[in-house]
Write a protein that holds these residues in place. Structure first.
Motif, PDB file in Angstrom:
ATOM      1  N   ALA A  16     -42.086  22.182  41.656  1.00 31.67           N
ATOM      2  CA  ALA A  16     -40.588  22.893  42.341  1.00 31.67           C
ATOM      3  C   ALA A  16     -39.778  21.649  42.620  1.00 31.67           C
ATOM      4  O   ALA A  16     -40.110  20.383  42.981  1.00 31.67           O
ATOM      5  CB  ALA A  16     -41.066  23.615  43.336  1.00 31.67           C
ATOM      6  N   ARG A  17     -38.493  21.756  42.336  1.00 40.28           N
ATOM      7  CA  ARG A  17     -37.464  20.810  42.582  1.00 40.28           C
ATOM      8  C   ARG A  17     -37.076  20.490  43.962  1.00 40.28           C
ATOM      9  O   ARG A  17     -36.403  19.771  44.362  1.00 40.28           O
ATOM     10  CB  ARG A  17     -36.364  21.153  41.664  1.00 40.28           C
ATOM     11  CG  ARG A  17     -36.647  20.828  40.068  1.00 40.28           C
ATOM     12  CD  ARG A  17     -35.357  20.988  39.305  1.00 40.28           C
ATOM     13  NE  ARG A  17     -35.576  20.580  38.204  1.00 40.28           N
ATOM     14  CZ  ARG A  17     -35.278  20.993  36.824  1.00 40.28           C
ATOM     15  NH1 ARG A  17     -34.454  22.147  36.848  1.00 40.28           N
ATOM     16  NH2 ARG A  17     -35.441  20.136  35.856  1.00 40.28           N
ATOM     17  N   VAL A  18     -37.534  21.770  44.796  1.00 39.71           N
ATOM     18  CA  VAL A  18     -37.016  21.624  46.234  1.00 39.71           C
ATOM     19  C   VAL A  18     -38.318  21.750  47.158  1.00 39.71           C
ATOM     20  O   VAL A  18     -39.268  22.411  46.640  1.00 39.71           O
ATOM     21  CB  VAL A  18     -36.038  22.517  46.743  1.00 39.71           C
ATOM     22  CG1 VAL A  18     -34.535  22.129  45.867  1.00 39.71           C
ATOM     23  CG2 VAL A  18     -36.190  23.926  46.426  1.00 39.71           C
ATOM     24  N   LYS A  19     -38.305  21.421  48.379  1.00 40.38           N
ATOM     25  CA  LYS A  19     -39.564  21.701  48.886  1.00 40.38           C
ATOM     26  C   LYS A  19     -39.649  23.345  49.323  1.00 40.38           C
ATOM     27  O   LYS A  19     -38.520  23.858  49.670  1.00 40.38           O
ATOM     28  CB  LYS A  19     -39.464  21.052  50.311  1.00 40.38           C
ATOM     29  CG  LYS A  19     -38.529  21.312  51.542  1.00 40.38           C
ATOM     30  CD  LYS A  19     -38.950  20.376  52.647  1.00 40.38           C
ATOM     31  CE  LYS A  19     -38.019  21.046  53.617  1.00 40.38           C
ATOM     32  NZ  LYS A  19     -38.297  20.846  55.236  1.00 40.38           N
ATOM     33  N   TYR A  20     -40.720  23.515  49.463  1.00 45.25           N
ATOM     34  CA  TYR A  20     -41.142  24.986  50.194  1.00 45.25           C
ATOM     35  C   TYR A  20     -40.866  24.751  51.765  1.00 45.25           C
ATOM     36  O   TYR A  20     -41.854  24.170  52.059  1.00 45.25           O
ATOM     37  CB  TYR A  20     -42.301  25.730  49.669  1.00 45.25           C
ATOM     38  CG  TYR A  20     -42.366  25.844  48.317  1.00 45.25           C
ATOM     39  CD1 TYR A  20     -41.222  26.522  47.476  1.00 45.25           C
ATOM     40  CD2 TYR A  20     -43.402  25.219  47.354  1.00 45.25           C
ATOM     41  CE1 TYR A  20     -41.342  26.575  46.200  1.00 45.25           C
ATOM     42  CE2 TYR A  20     -43.502  25.769  46.028  1.00 45.25           C
ATOM     43  CZ  TYR A  20     -42.316  26.044  45.382  1.00 45.25           C
ATOM     44  OH  TYR A  20     -42.335  26.443  43.954  1.00 45.25           O
ATOM     45  N   LEU A  50     -39.690  30.785  50.297  1.00 48.00           N
ATOM     46  CA  LEU A  50     -39.903  29.712  50.889  1.00 48.00           C
ATOM     47  C   LEU A  50     -38.849  28.574  50.148  1.00 48.00           C
ATOM     48  O   LEU A  50     -38.489  27.576  50.931  1.00 48.00           O
ATOM     49  CB  LEU A  50     -41.243  29.160  50.754  1.00 48.00           C
ATOM     50  CG  LEU A  50     -42.388  30.115  51.416  1.00 48.00           C
ATOM     51  CD1 LEU A  50     -43.887  29.651  51.008  1.00 48.00           C
ATOM     52  CD2 LEU A  50     -42.047  30.292  52.847  1.00 48.00           C
ATOM     53  N   ALA A  51     -38.640  28.327  48.777  1.00 49.76           N
ATOM     54  CA  ALA A  51     -37.653  27.638  48.427  1.00 49.76           C
ATOM     55  C   ALA A  51     -36.032  27.780  48.944  1.00 49.76           C
ATOM     56  O   ALA A  51     -35.257  26.914  49.333  1.00 49.76           O
ATOM     57  CB  ALA A  51     -37.493  27.699  47.012  1.00 49.76           C
ATOM     58  N   LEU A  52     -35.990  29.158  48.877  1.00 52.35           N
ATOM     59  CA  LEU A  52     -34.549  29.761  49.393  1.00 52.35           C
ATOM     60  C   LEU A  52     -34.443  29.340  50.870  1.00 52.35           C
ATOM     61  O   LEU A  52     -33.082  29.241  51.399  1.00 52.35           O
ATOM     62  CB  LEU A  52     -34.333  31.072  48.988  1.00 52.35           C
ATOM     63  CG  LEU A  52     -34.046  31.401  47.502  1.00 52.35           C
ATOM     64  CD1 LEU A  52     -34.010  32.881  47.250  1.00 52.35           C
ATOM     65  CD2 LEU A  52     -33.094  30.496  46.856  1.00 52.35           C
TER      66      LEU A  52
END
Length: 191
Positions: A16-20, A50-52
């Motif tokens: 993933a490109r962003v943290k969860y 979790l990403a959002l």
């Protein structure tokens, strides 16, 4: 660009490109939102949510909109066929795997689930089901829907259901694009 369309090939991505944002962290920083996620969504919370959670206000509105879309008058089986068509047409492994159980619960057979990628040539679907999937495919791949495809589905659905179908297809197209852009990982339990 020429690409194969709806061939049923769905592949996993990279990290993933962003943290969860974990439920623990969310419980500390946004307790009401975390409680809502746990109440309204599957536990454990899906990686998409979790990403959002990095944008909590938008996630809250995202959940509200998602709930409204799910509460539509459109038959759950037709709705899942449209969603799965979007998933297959966009090669979204996340969408297809997550909606497997939803589709079965809505009345799809296991054979139908696997045949959605090739619905046009399958004898497992009736004319109405094929019309819904043709709409979802054309809207996903072309954005504009031809009169032929529109008229094919319009003979089965009310105007309210046509709007709901259009919203469902658009909503899940936005979802697969979020998953693709953020490279949302498929959770272990769905692999």
């Amino acid at each position: 660009m020429n690409r194969e369309i709806c061939q049923g090939k769905v592949e996993g991505g990279e990290m993933a490109r962003v943290k969860y944002v974990s439920n623990t962290e969310l419980a500390e920083t946004q307790p009401a939102l975390n409680e809502r996620l746990l109440k309204e969504r599957k536990v454990p919370t899906g990686n998409i949510f979790l990403a959002l959670a990095n944008a909590p206000a938008i996630l809250g509105d995202f959940l509200t909109y998602a709930n409204a879309v799910r509460a539509a008058d459109l038959s759950p089986k037709l709705r899942e066929m449209a969603i799965l068509t979007v998933g297959y047409c966009t090669n979204s492994e996340y969408e297809v795997k997550h909606h497997h159980s939803h589709g079965l619960k809505a009345g799809l057979t296991e054979e139908q689930f696997h045949a959605i990628a090739h619905f046009e040539t399958s004898d497992l679907f009736d004319e109405q089901e094929k019309a819904v999937m043709a709409f979802a495919k054309e809207s996903t791949l072309n954005v504009d829907v031809s009169d032929e495809v529109w008229n094919g589905v319009a003979k089965f659905l009310s105007e309210k259901q046509l709007v709901e179908l259009s919203i469902n297809v658009a909503w899940y197209n936005s979802g697969v694009r979020l998953m693709g852009a953020l490279r949302i990982d498929l959770e272990e339990g769905y692999r």
